[in-house]
Design a protein around this motif. Structure first.
Motif, PDB file in Angstrom:
ATOM      1  N   CYS A  92       0.830  -1.200   0.000  1.00 48.61           N
ATOM      2  CA  CYS A  92       0.000   0.000   0.000  1.00 48.61           C
ATOM      3  C   CYS A  92       0.870   1.259   0.000  1.00 48.61           C
ATOM      4  O   CYS A  92       0.721   2.154  -0.852  1.00 48.61           O
ATOM      5  N   LEU A  93       1.797   1.341   0.944  1.00 50.72           N
ATOM      6  CA  LEU A  93       2.634   2.529   1.055  1.00 50.72           C
ATOM      7  C   LEU A  93       3.609   2.654  -0.123  1.00 50.72           C
ATOM      8  O   LEU A  93       3.985   3.762  -0.511  1.00 50.72           O
ATOM      9  N   GLU A  94       3.982   1.531  -0.708  1.00 57.53           N
ATOM     10  CA  GLU A  94       4.837   1.577  -1.899  1.00 57.53           C
ATOM     11  C   GLU A  94       4.100   2.255  -3.051  1.00 57.53           C
ATOM     12  O   GLU A  94       4.677   3.061  -3.792  1.00 57.53           O
ATOM     13  N   ASP A  95       2.799   1.958  -3.191  1.00 61.08           N
ATOM     14  CA  ASP A  95       2.025   2.597  -4.256  1.00 61.08           C
ATOM     15  C   ASP A  95       1.698   4.051  -3.937  1.00 61.08           C
ATOM     16  O   ASP A  95       1.511   4.862  -4.848  1.00 61.08           O
ATOM     17  N   VAL A  96       1.603   4.397  -2.664  1.00 60.80           N
ATOM     18  CA  VAL A  96       1.456   5.813  -2.310  1.00 60.80           C
ATOM     19  C   VAL A  96       2.686   6.582  -2.800  1.00 60.80           C
ATOM     20  O   VAL A  96       2.573   7.681  -3.365  1.00 60.80           O
ATOM     21  N   ARG A  97       3.851   6.023  -2.572  1.00 63.29           N
ATOM     22  CA  ARG A  97       5.085   6.644  -3.056  1.00 63.29           C
ATOM     23  C   ARG A  97       5.066   6.773  -4.582  1.00 63.29           C
ATOM     24  O   ARG A  97       5.466   7.803  -5.143  1.00 63.29           O
ATOM     25  N   TYR A  98       4.601   5.733  -5.267  1.00 59.89           N
ATOM     26  CA  TYR A  98       4.556   5.779  -6.731  1.00 59.89           C
ATOM     27  C   TYR A  98       3.585   6.856  -7.218  1.00 59.89           C
ATOM     28  O   TYR A  98       3.891   7.616  -8.146  1.00 59.89           O
ATOM     29  N   LEU A  99       2.419   6.928  -6.581  1.00 61.34           N
ATOM     30  CA  LEU A  99       1.454   7.960  -6.959  1.00 61.34           C
ATOM     31  C   LEU A  99       2.051   9.353  -6.780  1.00 61.34           C
ATOM     32  O   LEU A  99       1.917  10.227  -7.649  1.00 61.34           O
ATOM     33  N   LEU A 100       2.739   9.571  -5.666  1.00 61.49           N
ATOM     34  CA  LEU A 100       3.359  10.874  -5.423  1.00 61.49           C
ATOM     35  C   LEU A 100       4.401  11.217  -6.490  1.00 61.49           C
ATOM     36  O   LEU A 100       4.593  12.385  -6.820  1.00 61.49           O
ATOM     37  N   SER A 101       5.047  10.201  -7.053  1.00 60.66           N
ATOM     38  CA  SER A 101       6.050  10.454  -8.092  1.00 60.66           C
ATOM     39  C   SER A 101       5.425  10.980  -9.379  1.00 60.66           C
ATOM     40  O   SER A 101       6.118  11.548 -10.232  1.00 60.66           O
ATOM     41  N   LEU A 102       4.105  10.791  -9.518  1.00 63.03           N
ATOM     42  CA  LEU A 102       3.397  11.235 -10.718  1.00 63.03           C
ATOM     43  C   LEU A 102       2.749  12.607 -10.555  1.00 63.03           C
ATOM     44  O   LEU A 102       2.269  13.189 -11.534  1.00 63.03           O
TER      45      LEU A 102
END
Length: 529
Positions: A249-259
């Motif tokens: 979950c938190l890994e994808d939060v990081r990915y979303l923030l990168s976009l």
């Protein structure tokens, strides 16, 4: 003659030394946060502690904590003997992929993460800092709601959070990560943010819990069934993403923030792209069937045109007849809105309209250009849809597109019928470029339905009604639905080779990157609700 003065060595037991020792002791106590048993109980539930979550979210060693030594001032109902540091919430800032992000995390080990006056004040401060600094805000939610012992002060604390959520809306990205229970009024803050992440089995959101539901309605249901991750990701649409564990979950939060851009004043982050813009898309010739009635998965089309086939789908489990995703085209972040023929033939209904409208508004708020892939047979007919307000909800998507000032490119892949054609970012509502593939059909309705209306009497009077009907269907399709009819009238800017779709979209968005558009002067619009 110059006099040199030598400073005396500090007294080993001096005030400064004792102060440092006291500071180390207090900060150590604040970092510990709770007795080891509370930490064990948290881990036994399959949940991480607040600080463990912050460490996973942020770049290693980048966290700067704010008000770690804050404690509540309550003097009654037993709280006067319990005054732990942090007051049950960890607040501060750090970086994600090197860019500043503000965060607050409820610590369930302290007062069950319940919100009191001091707890709320810490959150208010970090939210104000995020708005002032122009950086994203992430909340890691794991709390038991308002602290009962503090009465109305706790409720007022929630009000301050809601007010700041609203003030920050469209200014900085706001992401809510549900990692535990969230009940009552506390559920409204995540609902006010841009994206909601949930973890299966450990996070729930509801206004009234299962016991109250049963007492009032007689319905029996568990916490997960009422407000768990899958319930909100697939049925209510409250959650945008659902995961099996906190790490992913938190890994994808990081990915979303990168976009995402840090705020509404700058463009999303660009990245170098080694996927050629003119990469041929031969697969697109086979992905979309010629027969307008045959199903296919629009996500395969998105993957074919996206950089390296990567995209990040939003709300994948809810309103599946519409796909909304963030991707990169030529290294530039782009929002994609697409009808999904693999679900309900890609029709527009209440939920699909709401889903796409919200996504369009988000992209427009944060300078993310929009590509709309159109293959829509119309709006879903039915009493439930009409009585449920399909007119009102469909108008939300229409309003969102008409109000959007970011670069907008629409592409009709196969068919676009009726009002749904207009709503899906047609040229007539402001798309900067309207494109189509050969073989597209743009019309008021499908040829079968149109022929049945226009030539009804002629068909009924014929000796062979079916033969006449087929003849009239062919006539209507030939005269009004051929691929170049809309282009001849300037409603389609170009009919393109499907194999050059990626190249055309990247070139079009590059041309529009410096687009400047202004809305009429007004306080705000009044969108349909």
């Amino acid at each position: 003659m110059t006099t040199v003065r030598t400073l005396a060595a500090p007294d080993e037991g001096g005030t400064a030394q004792r102060g440092l020792e006291e500071l180390a002791r207090i900060k150590g106590e604040a970092l510990q946060g709770a007795d080891p048993a509370a930490t064990e109980r948290q881990h036994a539930k399959g949940k991480l502690t607040a600080r463990e979550r912050v460490d996973l979210l942020l770049d290693a060693g980048s966290f700067h904590e704010v008000e770690a030594l804050r404690r509540h001032r309550s003097t009654g109902f037993g709280l006067e003997h319990k005054k732990p540091y942090t007051d049950g919430v960890v607040t501060g800032w750090g970086t994600v992929h090197g860019r500043t992000v503000f965060v607050y995390a409820h610590d369930f080990r302290i007062f069950g993460g319940a919100l009191g006056e001091a707890h709320a004040a810490k959150i208010h401060k970090i939210m104000d800092m995020a708005i002032a600094a122009g950086a994203p805000l992430v909340s890691l939610n794991d709390g038991a709601g308002a602290r009962i012992q503090e009465g109305v002060s706790a409720l007022a604390g929630y009000g301050g959070i809601f007010e700041r959520n609203t003030r920050a809306s469209g200014v900085v990205p706001q992401i809510s990560v549900m990692l535990g229970p969230c009940a009552g009024g506390a559920a409204y803050s995540p609902a006010l943010t841009d994206f909601v992440f949930m973890v299966r089995g450990t996070s729930q959101m509801f206004i009234t819990g299962p016991d109250v539901v049963q007492a009032v309605t007689g319905e029996r249901i568990g916490q997960d069934g009422l407000g768990g991750a899958d319930a909100h990701a697939e049925t209510s649409g409250v959650a945008h993403f659902a995961y099996d564990d906190e790490h992913s979950c938190l890994e994808d939060v990081r990915y979303l923030l990168s976009l995402l851009p840090p705020n509404n004043r700058v463009l999303p982050p660009s990245t170098p792209c080694d996927d050629p813009a003119d990469r041929p898309g031969d697969a697109l010739l086979d992905l979309v069937p010629d027969d307008p009635g045959r199903s296919y998965d629009i996500r395969a089309v998105i993957a074919e045109i996206a950089d390296h086939g990567e995209y990040f789908e939003v709300h994948s489990g809810w309103a599946r007849n519409m796909v909304c995703a963030l991707t990169r085209l030529g290294g530039e972040v782009t929002g994609v809105v697409a009808n999904q023929p693999a679900a309900l033939a890609g029709v527009l209904d209440i939920h699909a309209s709401e889903k796409a409208a919200r996504f369009v508004q988000f992209c427009d708020a944060f300078n993310i250009p929009l590509v709309t892939l159109v293959d829509v047979p119309g709006f879903l007919p039915g009493v439930d849809q009409e009585h449920g307000g399909i007119i009102r909800h469909g108008a939300k998507l229409l309003y969102a597109y008409c109000n959007a000032t970011v670069p907008r490119v629409s592409l009709v892949l196969r068919k676009a019928y009726g009002g749904a054609y207009i709503v899906m970012d047609s040229r007539s509502i402001g798309a900067d470029l309207a494109l189509a593939w050969p073989g597209n059909e743009i019309a008021v309705m499908g040829a079968e339905g149109a022929a049945g209306v226009i030539f009804r009497r002629e068909i009924q009077a014929a000796d062979d009604p079916e033969a006449v009907r087929q003849e009239k269907i062919k006539e209507y399709r030939t005269r009004l639905m051929h691929p170049y009819y809309a282009a001849e009238r300037g409603l389609v800017d170009d009919v393109i080779d499907p194999r050059r779709t990626r190249e055309t979209l990247i070139g079009s968005l590059a041309m529009l990157r410096q687009k400047h558009a202004e809305l009429p002067s007004r306080k705000h619009g009044n969108p349909p609700q």
